[in-house]
Design an enzyme around this catalytic site. Structure first.
Site, short mmCIF file in Angstrom:
data_model
loop_
_atom_site.label_atom_id
_atom_site.label_comp_id
_atom_site.label_asym_id
_atom_site.label_seq_id
_atom_site.Cartn_x
_atom_site.Cartn_y
_atom_site.Cartn_z
N GLY A 6 0.81 -1.21 0.00
CA GLY A 6 0.00 0.00 0.00
C GLY A 6 0.85 1.26 0.00
O GLY A 6 0.65 2.16 -0.82
N MET A 11 4.67 3.29 2.07
CA MET A 11 5.87 3.13 2.89
C MET A 11 6.18 4.43 3.61
O MET A 11 6.21 5.50 3.01
CB MET A 11 7.03 2.69 1.98
CG MET A 11 8.35 2.55 2.70
SD MET A 11 8.28 1.22 3.95
CE MET A 11 9.44 1.87 5.15
N ASN A 64 8.78 6.05 4.78
CA ASN A 64 10.11 6.69 4.79
C ASN A 64 10.06 8.06 5.45
O ASN A 64 9.16 8.84 5.22
CB ASN A 64 10.58 6.86 3.35
CG ASN A 64 10.31 5.65 2.51
OD1 ASN A 64 10.80 4.57 2.80
ND2 ASN A 64 9.47 5.80 1.49
N GLU A 93 0.63 5.57 7.60
CA GLU A 93 2.03 5.92 7.30
C GLU A 93 2.44 7.15 8.10
O GLU A 93 3.56 7.23 8.60
CB GLU A 93 2.22 6.17 5.80
CG GLU A 93 1.77 5.03 4.89
CD GLU A 93 2.29 3.66 5.27
OE1 GLU A 93 3.38 3.57 5.85
OE2 GLU A 93 1.58 2.65 5.01
N1 B3K Z 1 6.12 -0.60 6.49
C1 B3K Z 1 5.59 -0.83 5.19
C2 B3K Z 1 5.66 -2.26 4.76
C3 B3K Z 1 6.90 -2.63 4.06
C4 B3K Z 1 6.79 -4.03 3.50
C5 B3K Z 1 8.02 -4.46 2.87
N2 B3K Z 1 7.94 -5.78 2.26
C6 B3K Z 1 4.20 -0.35 5.04
C7 B3K Z 1 3.44 -0.21 6.29
O1 B3K Z 1 3.11 -1.13 6.98
O2 B3K Z 1 3.17 0.91 6.64
ZN ZN Z 2 2.83 -0.02 8.71
#
Ligand code: B3K
Ligand code: ZN
Length: 885
Positions: free
Chosen positions: A267, A269, A271, A304
């Site tokens: 969905g 990320m 960052n 996020e």
């Molecule tokens: N933290 C990311 C998920 C990353 C998955 C990598 N295979 C999205 C989320 O949960 O917010």
């Molecule tokens: Zn998450």
């Protein structure tokens, strides 16, 4: 692709890193046929790891090493060791600098991990272990560093150059290229690194934090999507405010950016400061996105954003702790969505999803604890268990500690661990310390896989006026063979008297009653709670709000369930009583089908739903939820052996019976709501979602009658509506109807009108792939030839293949095994293209033990064929080998 047997990694082997990276300076030179990455790592020995200078092993894969320097001195090939997944050097002092230059190929990266290209733009996905495909690094979440990033690319093709943190400089070069430098003041692990380069437009807004700081907000998209960002921007601002109010968390940089990309494995990320999103989780406007899509955008934007604290400021020590950030953040976004909409409806939807999909995972070959203790490929552990069950575990803490105690605990957690990489134990310790409680037994929720059963029996003593509930818990064995000790299970409950009134609840050892709805903490394998002063035989309302992720059973009669549907003060349990009644009625019919009898539906189900439909006081969204029968997937999950033919036949028969029996009431409700929809411009808010939900489920029942006035209404809605929610429902209703000419016309008109909008075309694919009418596989195969379809785009794969194998049980499980063969062929093809997507699509085959022996054999044979098909990615290898074990 692997060349040797992938290794299992164990939590018990965790060791702190030998070296730390204080600063990371990156320069990216982006070209059409390759990219160069220059990294300078300012490093030192980790003081926690004692004296001596062990070799420095940097992670790195799929790169061409061009040069490596240690403290400004070029190393010759005999001064380092290069392996397929690492670069090893020998440091000569406690503090040193490593410089590397590598060449990589984002332009041919179809795995969509690391640096890759999506429709002409460069973007990244580093979680969990993608950064090691960008440069040599200590790619583990407990190594946190300050990043500076410079991007250099062609000015015309890539006018926008972005990375984490704040922009600190940019300018042209003489060769038609330009550069930009970004500096992130916060220490972060490499998995939170991001960059974007492309020809993007942005929508801009701003937000003033509680303490008065101004934050610039930007959503970057391809130019043609600039008119689809408003909903995401509104959602972002709501999330920022909500996190300040509900958790006391403020945003910390001067700028927050979201970039929408078309090719993305999940969905979105989180960052740091530069969230990268699947375009399906950003773009939404009335004409192109359904109500469900609008709600999904809002929830993912929030999720996020919330990670900025639960994940980024406080991150995970190692990937076994993934639920520390994911379970908690799902819990946080669920709280946000509940506050924005109806808490009861949100809870119903989440629980239905958990019970159908997470319970199935927990009972299958990939079952694992919320904190797994081993894995082969971490990408396989972004699961319903880590996310959804992880969120339930946090929710149980909230229930046990109360809202205030929970907030004290989360405040302490954020304050104590800000800037650290920590564990689930640290999270629990903060909850314990803030509340002066001990949660040792509770922690079993993190280490024991499987869905606990809770069997409840009652005993009423009219003479003594006592009412006892005996609760017995057990947990089925799981492949990890971990011993199951009793869990702490919070059971929220109430007792209803004969008139539906709630009885005061006083336990035997209490001086007076404590309210009419309360939480009992079950901690033993078997435990009895006795209530006193109970004047009459009560009816218990158990596990209110689904207070624990367990399978509770109590021998309710159908009449008792109807009573709860009407009288329970807990909205969730009113819905759940309806579901239990439906399950009883459907299971009876499944039995009839299996015995070759003609089907007959208990009319009490129709009576119960008629009174729901008549209740104009009830939130229409609740009415819509109560009218929805348990899905085929859920009925399969709760079956000992899932008989897909019987389940499909029984459920379809029940739908038709209900459609006929409730026709007038459904028709009246449909017409009233459609009239309002006609007279109202589209609004993405809860009353409007509720109205359309009821209108649309009513229409899908009504069409089962085959009456001409319903066909006319469907065509009217399809043609005249101003939004995708009504249009897509009308299309789906036609697709599942016998009106071939109208169906073909609508499908063609839809595709013609939306051919340039890939997200809308995804809906068009899904509606057809999920249709339970005969010939499903042929339809899907034909659609794969459509010009809008490509296996390289994960959204397309999910829309067509995922919808077919995951939602179209009757076609996927065709007795000749054709569905299984088709899926296995695709998994083999996807394995080479995109291992993460291949491994996800595989999951329906992993449930082979659920089906009859003929289907078991067919499914197993396909898994064996995948295993033998050649070198597999670690992703696919892990799932296939565990499924066959
Ligand atoms: N933290 C990311 C998920 C990353 C998955 C990598 N295979 C999205 C989320 O949960 O917010
Ligand atoms: Zn998450």
């Amino acid at each position: 692709m692997r060349t040797e047997q992938p290794k299992m990694i164990y939590l018990k082997d965790y060791q702190a890193p030998d070296y730390l990276i204080d600063e990371t300076h990156l320069t990216f030179e982006l070209f059409d046929d390759h990219s160069l990455v220059h990294a300078q790592l300012v490093m030192r020995r980790n003081p926690e790891r004692g004296a001596g200078l062990p070799p420095l092993v940097l992670d790195g894969e799929l790169m061409e090493l061009l040069s490596v320097k240690l403290d400004d001195t070029d190393l010759t090939a005999d001064q380092y060791q290069l392996a397929a997944d690492s670069l090893t050097l020998q440091p000569r002092s406690d503090a040193f600098t490593v410089d590397t230059s590598v060449r990589i190929h984002p332009e041919t990266n179809t795995a969509l991990e690391g640096l890759y290209k999506s429709t002409g733009m460069f973007c990244t996905q580093c979680e969990a272990e993608g950064f090691r495909k960008i440069t040599y690094y200590l790619d583990r979440p407990d190594v946190m560093s300050r990043f500076t990033t410079t991007l250099i690319a062609d000015q015309q093709q890539y006018p926008i150059l972005l990375s984490n943190g704040n922009p600190v400089g940019n300018g042209p070069q003489e060769d038609g290229r330009h550069w930009a430098t970004w500096e992130d003041p916060f220490m972060k692990p490499a998995y939170l690194f991001a960059l974007v380069a492309g020809d993007l437009w942005c929508v801009e807004d701003s937000f003033t934090t509680l303490s008065g700081r101004d934050v610039a907000l930007r959503i970057y998209v391809e130019p043609e999507n600039i008119d689809k960002c408003a909903h995401a921007m509104t959602s972002l601002k709501k999330s920022m405010r909500w996190d300040e109010e509900a958790y006391g968390r403020e945003y910390d940089l001067d700028i927050f950016m979201i970039v929408a990309v078309n090719d993305f494995n999940m969905g979105a990320m989180e960052n740091k400061g530069l969230n990268i999103f699947n375009s399906s989780a950003v773009l939404a406007r009335a004409e192109t996105a359904t109500d469900a899509a609008h709600q999904r955008v809002e929830a993912i934007v929030a999720h996020e954003y919330f990670h900025n604290w639960s994940g980024n400021r406080v991150t995970c020590r190692d990937w076994f702790q993934l639920s520390l950030k994911e379970g908690f953040t799902v819990y946080r976004d669920a709280g946000f969505s509940a506050d924005m909409h109806s808490p009861t409806v949100k809870r119903i939807q989440d629980v239905a999803y958990l019970r159908t999909h997470q319970f199935a995972e927990d009972a299958g070959p990939m079952a694992h604890a919320v904190r797994p203790d081993s894995f082969i490929e971490i990408s396989n552990f972004y699961t319903l268990t880590v996310y959804e069950k992880g969120s339930e575990v946090v929710g149980m803490l909230h229930t046990l500690l109360g809202a205030e105690g929970f907030r004290k605990g989360s405040d302490l957690y954020f304050e104590r661990h800000d800037g650290q990489a920590v564990t689930c134990d640290d999270f629990i310790r903060a909850m314990e310390d803030a509340n002066g409680v001990e949660l040792g037994q509770f922690k079993r929720w993190y280490s024991q896989a499987g869905t606990p059963r809770l069997q409840v029996s009652e005993q009423f003593d009219a003479q003594a006026r006592t009412y006892s509930l005996t609760l017995r818990q057990s947990c089925p064995a799981t492949p990890d063979k971990v011993e199951k000790l009793p869990f702490v299970i919070p059971v929220a409950l109430g007792l209803l008297g004969a008139n539906g009134q709630e009885l005061p609840l006083r336990l035997a050892d209490e001086a007076s009653a404590v309210g009419t709805s309360r939480v009992l903490a079950v901690t033993e394998a078997e435990q009895t709670f006795t209530f006193v002063d109970i004047p009459e035989q009560p009816l218990p309302s158990l596990l209110r709000g689904f207070s624990a992720p367990v399978k509770l059973s109590f021998p309710y009669s159908r009449d008792q369930l109807m009573f709860l549907m009407q009288h329970d003060t807990d909205g969730f349990n009113r819905w759940d009583a309806g579901q239990q009644l439906s399950v009883q009625v459907l299971q009876e019919m499944i039995g009839q089908y299996q015995r070759g009898e003609s089907l007959a539906m208990d009319s009490r189900l129709s009576t119960a739903l008629a009174s729901v439909l008549d209740n104009t006081e009830l939130d229409p969204a609740m009415v819509a939820e109560m009218l929805s029968l348990p899905s085929e997937a859920y009925l399969a999950e709760i079956s000992e052996v899932a008989d897909v033919d019987a389940i499909h036949a029984a459920r379809e028969f029940a739908r038709k019976q209900l459609a006929d029996g409730l026709f007038d009431a459904l028709w009246a409700r449909y017409q009233t709501h459609r009239e309002v929809s006609k007279a109202t411009a589209y609004v993405a808010e809860k009353e409007h979602f509720a109205r359309r939900a009821l209108q649309n489920i009513a229409l899908s029942y009504l069409m089962l009658s085959g009456r001409p006035e319903v066909l006319a209404a469907t065509l009217e809605q399809y043609d005249a509506c101003d939004n995708m929610t009504e249009r897509l429902t009308a299309l789906a209703v036609l697709v599942n109807s016998p009106f071939e000419a109208e169906k073909a016309r609508a499908l063609q008109a839809f595709a013609e009108h939306f051919k340039d909008n890939p997200l809308v075309m995804d809906q068009w694919f899904s509606v057809q792939a999920a249709s339970g009418l005969p010939g499903g596989l042929e339809r899907v195969k034909a659609l794969m030839q459509h010009p809008a379809f490509t296996l390289k785009n994960p959204n397309k794969v999910r829309a067509l293949i995922g919808a077919f194998a995951g939602q179209n049980l009757i076609n996927f499980h065709a007795a000749d095994g054709s569905g299984y063969r088709f899926l296995a062929d695709l998994v083999i093809e996807l394995n080479a293209l995109n291992p993460q997507i291949a491994s996800r699509q595989l999951s329906p085959l992993t449930r082979w033990r659920k089906y009859d022996s003929k289907r078991q054999a067919l499914m197993k044979a396909e898994l064996e064929r995948i295993l033998a098909s050649g070198p597999l990615s670690s992703d696919v290898y892990e799932v296939v080998s565990k499924s066959l074990a």
